[in-house]
Design an enzyme around this catalytic site. Structure first.
Site, PDB file in Angstrom:
ATOM      1  N   LYS A   1     -27.658 -24.068  13.956  1.00  0.00           N
ATOM      2  CA  LYS A   1     -26.472 -23.026  14.989  1.00  0.00           C
ATOM      3  C   LYS A   1     -27.266 -21.794  14.744  1.00  0.00           C
ATOM      4  O   LYS A   1     -27.903 -21.333  13.759  1.00  0.00           O
ATOM      5  CB  LYS A   1     -25.125 -23.202  14.210  1.00  0.00           C
ATOM      6  CG  LYS A   1     -24.369 -22.288  15.041  1.00  0.00           C
ATOM      7  CD  LYS A   1     -22.915 -22.135  14.474  1.00  0.00           C
ATOM      8  CE  LYS A   1     -22.086 -21.432  15.281  1.00  0.00           C
ATOM      9  NZ  LYS A   1     -20.612 -21.096  14.640  1.00  0.00           N
TER      10      LYS A   1
ATOM     11  N   HIS B   1     -15.141 -14.665  14.905  1.00  0.00           N
ATOM     12  CA  HIS B   1     -14.666 -15.807  14.147  1.00  0.00           C
ATOM     13  C   HIS B   1     -13.290 -15.653  13.971  1.00  0.00           C
ATOM     14  O   HIS B   1     -12.484 -15.256  14.974  1.00  0.00           O
ATOM     15  CB  HIS B   1     -15.325 -16.197  12.706  1.00  0.00           C
ATOM     16  CG  HIS B   1     -16.759 -16.500  12.927  1.00  0.00           C
ATOM     17  ND1 HIS B   1     -17.162 -17.147  14.176  1.00  0.00           N
ATOM     18  CD2 HIS B   1     -17.832 -16.288  12.140  1.00  0.00           C
ATOM     19  CE1 HIS B   1     -18.632 -17.187  13.702  1.00  0.00           C
ATOM     20  NE2 HIS B   1     -19.198 -16.790  12.789  1.00  0.00           N
TER      21      HIS B   1
END
Length: 242
Positions: free
Chosen positions: A40, A130
């Site tokens: 990622k 996040h």
């Protein structure tokens, strides 16, 4: 997205994965050093790794209303000059440079520490990503700008935050298998939404089901199954990489 493939809930076509978990800036640093076969990344790092890694069509964090948030302490009125960001190679930092060029000092910091540092007054502001973007209002913090909204207003495109890359030296057949398995894993997650809950909680910064559900709903979507032409246009506009 990764639960079903890592925990063998689906057909992985003979692939086995040796998995490591890192903060997003550690992952960016890892691909800059060529450490991982599959990783990622932040989309912002693509220009620096495009010769050695290719972006997969599946697994992206890309969408609308999902941007990083620039926050400051409540009641502050001085111009923002020194802020903390979740890494110099992150999309969050790239957006700050592009949308707020007057902010001259950007200090990298682990994303989960940013809110408390800003609340203590150790920086003029900070960029939250996040889970932090969902719970900042519980602190003595206020929103300065939603970077995703600003990006969408200027471009009319979704915001590309992150994606999955594979080393170009890997055999094409292996990369294609990885992409199929990853897409199958995401499809399984959509169809069995609670199956991954324990796995997610093992790696989440916020444990409340409501926050986890909001996080997943925002960042895992149809673009995660396939970037689509629109998603690729957004990545090219952000990074210059086709």
């Amino acid at each position: 997205m990764f639960d079903a493939m890592i925990n063998h809930r689906i057909d992985c076509e003979g692939l086995c994965f040796d998995v490591e978990y890192h903060d997003i800036e550690e992952l960016n640093d890892g691909v800059l050093r060529g450490r991982a076969d599959i990783s990622k990344i932040s989309c912002a790092v693509l220009p620096e790794i495009v010769d050695s890694y290719q972006l997969l069509d599946a697994g992206a964090a890309l969408g609308r209303g999902n941007g990083p948030l620039l926050v400051r302490r409540k009641g502050e009125s001085m111009p923002l000059r020194r802020i903390v960001v979740p890494g110099l190679h992150t999309t969050a930092n790239m957006l700050i440079k592009r949308l707020f060029p007057q902010i001259s000092e950007r200090q990298p910091m682990l994303f989960s520490k940013i809110a408390e540092v800003v609340e203590r007054g150790e920086a003029d502001g900070g960029v939250l990503i996040h889970e932090g973007r969902f719970v900042y209002h519980r602190r003595n913090l206020e929103l300065v700008a939603d970077l995703g909204e600003e990006w969408e207003r200027r471009t009319n495109l979704p915001l590309p935050l992150g994606g999955i890359v594979a080393k170009r030296e890997l055999p094409t057949e292996v990369v294609e298998r990885v992409e199929r398995v990853l897409r199958r894993s995401i499809e399984y997650a959509f169809e069995h939404r609670m199956a991954s809950r324990e796995y997610v909680k093992q790696h989440a910064q916020e444990m409340e089901d409501e926050v986890i559900d909001s996080h997943i709903s925002l960042f895992v979507n149809d673009y995660s199954l396939s970037l689509s032409e629109e998603g690729r246009r957004a990545i090219e506009l952000l990074t210059g990489v086709k």
